[in-house]
Enzyme design. Structure first.
Site, PDB file in Angstrom:
ATOM      1  CB  SER A 140      -0.960  -0.050   1.193  1.00  0.00           C
ATOM      2  OG  SER A 140      -2.162   0.614   0.890  1.00  0.00           O
ATOM      3  CE  LYS A 192     -17.263  21.393  12.243  1.00  0.00           C
ATOM      4  NZ  LYS A 192     -15.989  21.839  11.651  1.00  0.00           N
TER       5      LYS A 192
END
Length: 279
Positions: A140, A192
């Protein structure tokens, strides 16, 4: 409120320990583990890496994070520390080549690809070869960094790949309900609290996050393809597979994801020989 869920580039085998490693990071505090040096305390009296026969050895180990603030840890590496060490190595007149000694399952996406692009550009300007030597794994984010090198060697018991991205969401709502707790979120701004863990993930937020990880995977594949001279579609076709063990590493070489299956000591000797040949 800060967004706490970040896309990560960590191989599946490391997924179960990634959270524990992050806790270890946050608990490190002011007391540094043995062998570590704060970046701000490194000065001209000592190199921030070892040099062996003209080759600077820079470790890429453990969980990879954007900022760690020190170098020398075996369980974590910061992109800030890597940039610091490599900048010194590329400018060091006694260093003729750089070895990235990699043993990592990956880490955080933020900062990874900017670092890879910087390594590629800076090594070219410095005219110093870079070899990535897996001892044992480069998965990765760690594999993305390996691709910045001119060559990648992996031992037959090691592994490379996992060219993908994942993002986790926890839904604690049932646990809270069973405990008799009901949180109330008061927010300003429609997005939010996107992805908060106190309810199931809304479809719209899931779609947005899926778009984020798909875009990052595309960037990852393009970075690998450009560095390794491969086709982007071929890189995507690996479907984030980890190429490990004798069969997998041989397949990685065949696909162009690595250059040789060698134990680390032989790979390093080959890099030293290469440095001698170009003198």
């Amino acid at each position: 409120m800060l967004k706490t869920m970040q896309p990560v580039l960590v191989a599946p085998a490391w997924a179960e320990t990634a959270a524990a490693r992050m806790v270890q990071l946050t608990r490190a505090g002011a007391e540094l583990p043995a062998g570590c040096t704060r970046l701000g305390e490194v000065n001209g009296t000592r190199r921030p890496y070892e040099v062996d026969r003209g080759v600077a050895v820079v470790s890429v180990a453990g969980l990879l994070v954007p900022k760690l603030g020190y170098i020398g840890a075996s369980w974590a590496t910061g992109y800030d520390g890597l940039r610091f060490q490599l900048a010194h190595a590329f400018a060091d007149p006694d260093v003729r080549a750089v070895c990235l000694d990699i043993d990592s399952g990956g880490g955080i996406a933020q900062g990874c690809f900017d670092l890879v692009d910087w390594i590629v550009a800076t090594k070219k300007a410095a005219a110093k070869p870079v070899g990535a030597i897996c001892s044992e794994e480069a998965y990765s984010a760690a594999y993305a960094i390996a691709c910045a090198a001119d060559s990648i060697a992996v031992p037959r018991t090691g592994g490379v790949g996992s060219i993908g991205v994942w993002l986790m969401h926890w839904d604690y709502s049932r646990m809270l309900e069973e405990a008799g707790l009901k949180p109330t979120l008061i927010q300003s701004g429609a997005h939010k609290t996107d992805g908060h863990p106190y309810a199931a993930l809304p479809d719209a937020v899931r779609a947005d996050w899926q778009g984020q990880v798909d875009a990052l995977r595309q960037l990852f594949a393009e970075t690998v393809a450009r560095a390794r001279g491969l086709d982007v579609a071929a890189v995507l076709a690996t479907e984030a597979r980890c190429f490990e063990g004798p069969v997998g590493t041989a397949e990685a070489v065949r696909l162009g994801l690595a250059d040789a299956v060698l134990p680390p000591d032989q790979a390093f000797a080959a890099l030293v020989d290469h440095v001698r040949d170009i003198q």
